[in-house]
Scaffold this active site. Structure first.
Site, PDB file in Angstrom:
ATOM      1  N   TYR A   1      -0.151  -0.708  10.162  1.00  0.00           N
ATOM      2  CA  TYR A   1      -0.409  -1.035   8.752  1.00  0.00           C
ATOM      3  C   TYR A   1       0.717  -0.489   7.867  1.00  0.00           C
ATOM      4  CZ  TYR A   1      -3.100  -1.101   4.329  1.00  0.00           C
ATOM      5  OH  TYR A   1      -3.547  -1.307   3.035  1.00  0.00           O
TER       6      TYR A   1
ATOM      7  N   SER B   1       0.871  -1.185   0.000  1.00  0.00           N
ATOM      8  CA  SER B   1       0.000   0.000   0.000  1.00  0.00           C
ATOM      9  C   SER B   1       0.900   1.224   0.000  1.00  0.00           C
ATOM     10  CB  SER B   1      -0.859   0.001   1.272  1.00  0.00           C
ATOM     11  OG  SER B   1      -1.367   1.302   1.507  1.00  0.00           O
TER      12      SER B   1
HETATM   13  P1  NAD Z   1     -10.408  -6.389   1.566  1.00  0.00           P
HETATM   14  O1  NAD Z   1     -10.406  -6.161   3.047  1.00  0.00           O
HETATM   15  O2  NAD Z   1     -11.730  -6.368   0.869  1.00  0.00           O
HETATM   16  O3  NAD Z   1      -9.681  -7.746   1.196  1.00  0.00           O
HETATM   17  C1  NAD Z   1      -8.724  -8.359   2.003  1.00  0.00           C
HETATM   18  C2  NAD Z   1      -9.227  -9.748   2.319  1.00  0.00           C
HETATM   19  O4  NAD Z   1      -8.276 -10.420   3.142  1.00  0.00           O
HETATM   20  C3  NAD Z   1     -10.568  -9.746   3.090  1.00  0.00           C
HETATM   21  O5  NAD Z   1     -11.493 -10.587   2.440  1.00  0.00           O
HETATM   22  C4  NAD Z   1     -10.188 -10.306   4.442  1.00  0.00           C
HETATM   23  O6  NAD Z   1     -11.227 -11.054   5.058  1.00  0.00           O
HETATM   24  C5  NAD Z   1      -9.010 -11.200   4.054  1.00  0.00           C
HETATM   25  N1  NAD Z   1      -8.241 -11.607   5.205  1.00  0.00           N
HETATM   26  C6  NAD Z   1      -7.920 -10.879   6.292  1.00  0.00           C
HETATM   27  N2  NAD Z   1      -7.285 -11.636   7.195  1.00  0.00           N
HETATM   28  C7  NAD Z   1      -7.187 -12.871   6.656  1.00  0.00           C
HETATM   29  C8  NAD Z   1      -6.646 -14.099   7.120  1.00  0.00           C
HETATM   30  N3  NAD Z   1      -6.066 -14.199   8.319  1.00  0.00           N
HETATM   31  N4  NAD Z   1      -6.739 -15.182   6.321  1.00  0.00           N
HETATM   32  C9  NAD Z   1      -7.327 -15.088   5.104  1.00  0.00           C
HETATM   33  N5  NAD Z   1      -7.878 -13.952   4.613  1.00  0.00           N
HETATM   34  C10 NAD Z   1      -7.801 -12.865   5.391  1.00  0.00           C
HETATM   35  O7  NAD Z   1      -9.423  -5.316   0.948  1.00  0.00           O
HETATM   36  P2  NAD Z   1      -9.151  -4.929  -0.594  1.00  0.00           P
HETATM   37  O8  NAD Z   1      -9.556  -3.528  -0.748  1.00  0.00           O
HETATM   38  O9  NAD Z   1      -9.678  -5.946  -1.521  1.00  0.00           O
HETATM   39  O10 NAD Z   1      -7.556  -4.969  -0.605  1.00  0.00           O
HETATM   40  C11 NAD Z   1      -6.801  -5.946  -1.315  1.00  0.00           C
HETATM   41  C12 NAD Z   1      -5.321  -5.693  -1.083  1.00  0.00           C
HETATM   42  O11 NAD Z   1      -4.973  -4.370  -1.525  1.00  0.00           O
HETATM   43  C13 NAD Z   1      -4.919  -5.758   0.394  1.00  0.00           C
HETATM   44  O12 NAD Z   1      -3.632  -6.312   0.505  1.00  0.00           O
HETATM   45  C14 NAD Z   1      -4.916  -4.287   0.813  1.00  0.00           C
HETATM   46  O13 NAD Z   1      -4.102  -4.033   1.933  1.00  0.00           O
HETATM   47  C15 NAD Z   1      -4.380  -3.646  -0.454  1.00  0.00           C
HETATM   48  N6  NAD Z   1      -4.745  -2.232  -0.551  1.00  0.00           N
HETATM   49  C16 NAD Z   1      -6.063  -1.837  -0.618  1.00  0.00           C
HETATM   50  C17 NAD Z   1      -6.361  -0.481  -0.704  1.00  0.00           C
HETATM   51  C18 NAD Z   1      -7.817   0.018  -0.801  1.00  0.00           C
HETATM   52  O14 NAD Z   1      -8.008   1.230  -0.960  1.00  0.00           O
HETATM   53  N7  NAD Z   1      -8.811  -0.843  -0.756  1.00  0.00           N
HETATM   54  C19 NAD Z   1      -5.336   0.466  -0.741  1.00  0.00           C
HETATM   55  C20 NAD Z   1      -4.015   0.031  -0.672  1.00  0.00           C
HETATM   56  C21 NAD Z   1      -3.720  -1.321  -0.582  1.00  0.00           C
END
Ligand code: NAD
Length: 262
Positions: free
Chosen positions: A156, A143
């Site tokens: 984070y 991120s």
């Molecule tokens: P999201 O929270 O919808 O998806 C992350 C998933 O990981 C969720 O379904 C959650 O239940 C799962 N998860 C958490 N702990 C877990 C565990 N112990 N075992 C298995 N699964 C687990 O978030 P997203 O928006 O789809 O993000 C996807 C990726 O992109 C992530 O790595 C996030 O950090 C990164 N990201 C997202 C954003 C944003 O704006 N959404 C920004 C920067 C980075």
């Protein structure tokens, strides 16, 4: 015509039940991949896999559990006999806490998913398939918080920054085996997690959501273009595909230019 960059490739996507995970999985299946969608909430991920159909298969896995990660990789090996790509997508944002409020529980729980799980999942696919076959690609999901840091997100930000270094070490170690490891670095993505965060911080500031949203995005060079999950998935598929066969150890920002201006 849809490209078929993942024909006969086996891909594991972690955290595949919400947000980016189902979108990544769908795009991979459309390009010919056999996709193991791993998530903690089995009903949710089963429903997502069923809606994608074809070669999308759901498995329950908490990626912080060594036993679950081993079983997840076993499931792919038993069904398809190999793993070609790992997408370390699972993550948690943790709680919003200033450093002086930080708790060890919040810190450790965030690191467990956002860094340690990526190490565990990578170790298992490398050991059980990629190293022997001398091929494979790992994509980590960081991120932009891991470049500049976000207030109240020390856990984070530090975890996502660590993931970039982990990416480099893995890439260096496995390069001689023909395996690549890269890191995708999204800025804000139009997903539920982002919408929730914007709403929460707008409420805290007492600002209307639209005004706060405009303020938040005002420094981003491509103002009108906040990444969609599809934009991020496009870059992830590129990094995982043979089109990126000489790209390794890199952290690629997909952030509408936000991190460039700090
Ligand atoms: P999201 O929270 O919808 O998806 C992350 C998933 O990981 C969720 O379904 C959650 O239940 C799962 N998860 C958490 N702990 C877990 C565990 N112990 N075992 C298995 N699964 C687990 O978030 P997203 O928006 O789809 O993000 C996807 C990726 O992109 C992530 O790595 C996030 O950090 C990164 N990201 C997202 C954003 C944003 O704006 N959404 C920004 C920067 C980075």
């Amino acid at each position: 015509m849809t490209r078929r960059r993942f024909e006969d490739k086996v891909v594991i996507v972690t955290g595949a039940s919400t947000g980016l995970g189902p979108i990544l999985s769908r795009m991979l299946v459309e390009e010919g991949a056999k996709v193991l969608m791993a998530a903690r909430r089995v009903e949710l991920v089963e429903a997502e896999a069923a809606s994608i159909g074809g070669n999308a298969v759901a498995v329950q896995a908490d990626v912080t559990s060594e036993a679950d990660v081993a079983a997840m990789v076993d499931a792919a090996m038993d069904r398809w006999g190999q793993v070609d790509v790992l997408m370390n997508n699972a993550a948690v944002p943790g709680k919003d806490l200033y450093i002086w409020e930080q708790t060890l529980e919040n810190w450790n729980a965030t690191f467990a998913v956002d860094v340690t799980a990526a190490m565990l999942c990578s170790r298992e696919v490398l050991r059980r398939s990629m190293m022997e076959r001398k091929t494979g690609a790992i994509v980590n999901f960081s991120s932009t918080a891991g470049w500049n840091g976000l207030p109240r997100k020390s856990h984070y930000s530090a975890a996502k920054g660590s993931l970039r270094i982990l990416t480099k070490v893995i890439a260096t170690e496995v390069g001689p085996y023909g395996i690549r490891c890269n890191c995708l670095v999204p800025g804000a993505i139009e997903t539920q997690i982002m919408a929730d965060w914007l709403q929460r911080t707008a409420d805290e500031k007492g600002l209307p959501l639209e005004q706060w949203r405009e303020e938040w995005f005002s420094n981003i060079p491509l103002k009108a273009k906040i990444s969609t999950a599809q934009d991020v998935a496009n870059a992830a598929l590129f990094l995982a595909s043979d089109e990126a066969r000489t790209i390794t150890g890199q952290s690629i920002n997909v952030d509408a230019g936000g991190v460039m201006v700090g």
